[in-house]
Design a protein around this motif. Sequence first.
Motif, short mmCIF file in Angstrom:
data_model
loop_
_atom_site.label_atom_id
_atom_site.label_comp_id
_atom_site.label_asym_id
_atom_site.label_seq_id
_atom_site.Cartn_x
_atom_site.Cartn_y
_atom_site.Cartn_z
N LEU A 137 -14.16 -0.32 3.55
CA LEU A 137 -14.58 0.81 2.71
C LEU A 137 -15.01 0.34 1.33
N ASP A 138 -14.31 -0.64 0.79
CA ASP A 138 -14.67 -1.20 -0.52
C ASP A 138 -16.03 -1.89 -0.43
N SER A 193 -5.57 11.99 -0.39
CA SER A 193 -7.02 12.11 -0.27
C SER A 193 -7.47 13.50 -0.68
N GLU A 237 -4.80 -1.85 8.22
CA GLU A 237 -4.94 -0.98 7.05
C GLU A 237 -5.77 -1.66 5.97
N LEU A 238 -5.48 -2.93 5.73
CA LEU A 238 -6.20 -3.65 4.68
C LEU A 238 -7.62 -4.00 5.11
N GLY A 289 -10.40 5.95 1.28
CA GLY A 289 -9.48 4.83 1.15
C GLY A 289 -8.03 5.29 1.11
N PHE A 290 -7.82 6.55 0.78
CA PHE A 290 -6.48 7.12 0.79
C PHE A 290 -6.19 7.82 2.13
N CYS A 315 -9.42 -2.04 6.91
CA CYS A 315 -10.12 -0.78 6.68
C CYS A 315 -10.41 -0.58 5.20
N TYR A 316 -9.42 -0.79 4.35
CA TYR A 316 -9.63 -0.65 2.90
C TYR A 316 -10.73 -1.60 2.42
N ILE A 352 0.86 -1.18 0.00
CA ILE A 352 0.00 0.00 0.00
C ILE A 352 0.90 1.22 0.00
#
Length: 171
Positions: free
Chosen positions: A36-37, A76, A29-30, A69-70, A32-33, A15
């Motif tokens: 969000l996805d 962002s 982190e993943l 996501g950023f 969370c990503y 990332i």
Amino acid sequence: MKIYTKGGDKGETQIYADKPLRLKKSADELECYGTLDELNAHTGMLSALLAEHSPGLLNEIQTALFQIGFAISATSQLSDQDLAKLELAIDNMQASLPAQSSFILPGGSVAASQAHICRTVARRAERCLVRLTEQHQVADLNLSYINRLSDYFYVLARKINLDCGTAELRL
């Protein structure tokens, strides 16, 4: 270009925060990503269910979710205007709703039920973002937006049920 790179076959991925990071796919982190996805996909489903009656704001929300996501990178582009637009939409919808005097069970029409699913996934995404603040700098705006987004989906669910004549299930 191939869709697969084989770079993640051993459970790691890269990332981009303030610098490239190689992380286990189980990292916060993943998580969370991914959340969000998932919320973005559920928002897309809600937009499809509402078809021509879909508020244009749902597409903007999907873009904002991509920007969140950023959250741990410097790229962002979420703005205070995005948050203000969400708050205005909540206020406008809420003005047309009957006062709420008891708890409302998630459900009603199919589209309202999908809005409630979006609401609960938004709450999970918020918890994930808060967890990220323990490891990375996350702009307050990202947290405010995702918090307000769950409120938006709640009010939207109520408005959808009202507009289609479906009674809310109250406790």
